[in-house]
Scaffold this active site. Structure first.
Site, PDB file in Angstrom:
ATOM      1  CG  ASP A 155      -2.471   0.768   0.860  1.00 45.00           C
ATOM      2  OD1 ASP A 155      -2.070   2.132  -0.336  1.00 45.00           O
ATOM      3  OD2 ASP A 155      -3.263   0.332   1.727  1.00 45.00           O
TER       4      ASP A 155
ATOM      5  CB  ALA B 200     -12.714   5.032   1.388  1.00 41.40           C
TER       6      ALA B 200
ATOM      7  CB  CYS C  54      -8.674 -23.591  20.028  1.00 39.14           C
ATOM      8  SG  CYS C  54      -8.622 -21.741  19.828  1.00 39.14           S
TER       9      CYS C  54
ATOM     10  CB  CYS D 203      -7.160 -23.033  15.039  1.00 35.92           C
ATOM     11  SG  CYS D 203      -6.239 -22.509  16.715  1.00 35.92           S
TER      12      CYS D 203
ATOM     13  CG  ASP E  79      -6.027   5.027  -3.075  1.00 36.14           C
ATOM     14  OD1 ASP E  79      -4.480   4.883  -2.743  1.00 36.14           O
ATOM     15  OD2 ASP E  79      -7.165   4.855  -2.211  1.00 36.14           O
TER      16      ASP E  79
ATOM     17  CB  CYS F  46     -11.675 -23.069  17.481  1.00 38.57           C
ATOM     18  SG  CYS F  46     -10.691 -23.073  16.115  1.00 38.57           S
TER      19      CYS F  46
END
Ligand code: GUN
Ligand code: ZN
Length: 493
Positions: free
Chosen positions: A93, A196, A284, A281, A128, A279
């Site tokens: 960015d 935005a 977890c 994962c 931008d 969860c």
């Protein structure tokens, strides 16, 4: 033509595609998540993102690199890939976000694009102007003009094999967003982000986010890879994908972890409030909530960030599988229950059913009617449009279920909620093999009645009789008065 992007599969507005990133000598499967890496903060290392989470691409901020001496020098010397130690594609960015936060930045589009090129970025962004929601139309227009001028300036900068982006602005004005999208499409830039929208998402204004993205999509070609800038919560990926967005970036996984917030695909939980971890994962399955709470701040932040990323990537895999199976809208229907404002976003998306219908496949597995919102899906809209083109006999009996006593008619068609009438020969084709609960809801009946109306209005020469199973009066009022009604639940003599 945007030669670096190829769509392989679609469902509603969503698609699975391949983005070719020539400078990284790689391809990225979309929908893709780009984890945001702050080059100054090492929550989860880029190397780990690639190896443990399978990240093919990440995004970092060239403006931060540019304005930090140590990082700038190292990036210019060794390149961004070595600086971050990431083997995949890197998007950068430009500092536009800092511009919107602090009012000014000290680089021009030329300078920062050239810098992105010099440090080896694979996908670069001009400066931008992220015009916030709700500003005056005049301000939105003026700032959009500046953004557009910069996109044109950026076209003339030597960028070699590096891809470039053309962010679409226009605040909360759909016409400006659509116009901005047309302009961006006409440039030579490769990736088209919708910009935005972060303030809309932060304020749970999902309906307006949908309006903004749908407007941008109208101005974009179907072949454009679309990035939804700053959309990182897994709860809203299904919505973003169904709208036709292909790239998402997430700082949320790290920012939320810092505040002890635990992401799930149906919303955010606070670690403090969790007695169980919903969860499977690696984080977890090897910790209890108490164990997580007992960690040092740094350790806890890392573990929560890892969990947040696991959930985020899992949701994208689930979405891709849903697209493959033609079940994206059923998944979105579930996700929309996360929060009333998500439901508002989903309902708004369905208002664009005609727009989505263009990419929605004609045939899928089985249409599952899972909520009254299902009655407004693109398949229903498509069938209603098609009713106007079907030819009808002189006398036609429309009936729910099996034909009963229909000998005196030229033909008997089925009429089923939510689609309305269709010739029996189509009974085994999509979407008429739909599965619905027996306890039909009013919206499904209204959609069916709407179908009857569309058919009758397009074929005033046909004499139509409707055999229904106890449709309420309000639903029957949708059916034109020229139609003879037979209530099949009332026993005949
Ligand atoms: N990150 C979040 N929103 C935006 C935006 O509108 N433009 C750019 N360049 N980056 C963003
Ligand atoms: Zn987890």
């Amino acid at each position: 033509m945007r030669e670096h992007f190829e769509v392989r599969d679609t469902d509603a507005g969503g698609r699975i595609g391949t983005l070719t990133v020539p400078r990284a000598e790689t391809t990225v499967e979309t929908p893709a998540l780009l984890p945001v890496i702050n080059p100054n903060i090492d929550t989860i290392s880029p190397r780990r993102l690639a190896e443990e989470f399978g990240a093919e691409i990440l995004i970092t901020n060239s403006y931060i690199v540019h304005s930090t001496d140590r990082l700038r020098e190292q990036a210019l010397e060794d390149g961004l890939h070595e600086l971050l130690d990431f083997p995949g594609a890197i998007m950068t960015d430009s500092g536009s976000f800092q511009l919107s936060e602090y009012g000014e930045i000290d680089v021009t589009t030329e300078e920062i694009l050239e810098f992105q090129y010099e440090i080896g970025s694979d996908i670069a962004t001009p400066v931008d102007i992220p015009t916030p929601p709700d500003v005056s139309r005049e301000r939105a227009e003026t700032e959009l003009e500046t953004t557009q001028e910069r996109l044109e300036v950026a076209e003339d900068i030597e960028t070699g094999e590096m891809l470039t982006t053309a962010p679409i602005q226009g605040s909360t004005y759909p016409e400006l967003r659509e116009k901005a999208a047309r302009h961006a499409t006409a440039t030579s830039h490769d990736v088209l982000p919708v910009g935005a929208v972060v303030p809309l998402m932060n304020d749970y204004r999902y309906a307006e986010m949908v309006d903004v993205v749908a407007a941008a999509k109208r101005g974009l070609g179907a072949d454009a890879p679309v990035h939804l800038f700053g959309a990182g919560h897994p709860m809203m990926f299904a919505l973003g994908v169904a709208l036709g967005c292909d790239l998402f970036d997430s700082a949320a996984y790290a920012l939320y972890a810092r505040d002890d917030r635990y992401l799930t695909e149906s919303g955010t939980r606070h670690l403090e409030d969790l007695e169980y971890l919903p969860c499977s994962c690696p984080v977890c399955t090897t910790h209890t909530p108490d164990e997580l709470r007992a960690l040092s701040d740094d350790e806890r932040e890392k573990e929560l960030a890892a969990h947040n990323l696991h959930v985020t990537f899992a949701e994208l895999r689930r979405i891709k599988q849903a697209i493959r199976a033609g079940r994206l809208l059923e998944l979105l229907d579930q996700r929309a229950r996360a929060h009333p404002t998500m439901l508002e976003g989903y309902r708004t998306l369905l208002e664009y059913a005609t727009q989505l219908e263009r990419t929605d496949p004609v045939s899928k597995g089985t249409f599952f009617y899972t909520s009254h919102e299902s009655a407004r899906r693109p398949e229903v809209v498509r069938h209603h449009q098609r009713l106007e083109r079907l030819s009808t006999p002189e006398t036609l009996f429309l009936t729910e279920g099996q034909p009963a006593g229909s000998d005196e008619f030229d033909a008997s068609w089925r009429v089923e909620p939510p689609f309305g009438p269709f010739p029996r020969a189509l009974s085994k084709s999509y979407p008429f093999t739909a599965e619905l609960p027996d306890r039909t809801d009013r919206t499904a009946l209204e959609a069916a009645a709407e179908g009857v109306r569309r058919l009758v209005e397009a074929h005033p020469e046909s004499d139509v009789t409707l055999g229904h199973r106890g449709w309420p009066r309000g639903v029957l009022e949708i059916v034109p008065p020229s139609v003879s009604l037979v209530d099949l639940t009332v026993p005949t003599q």
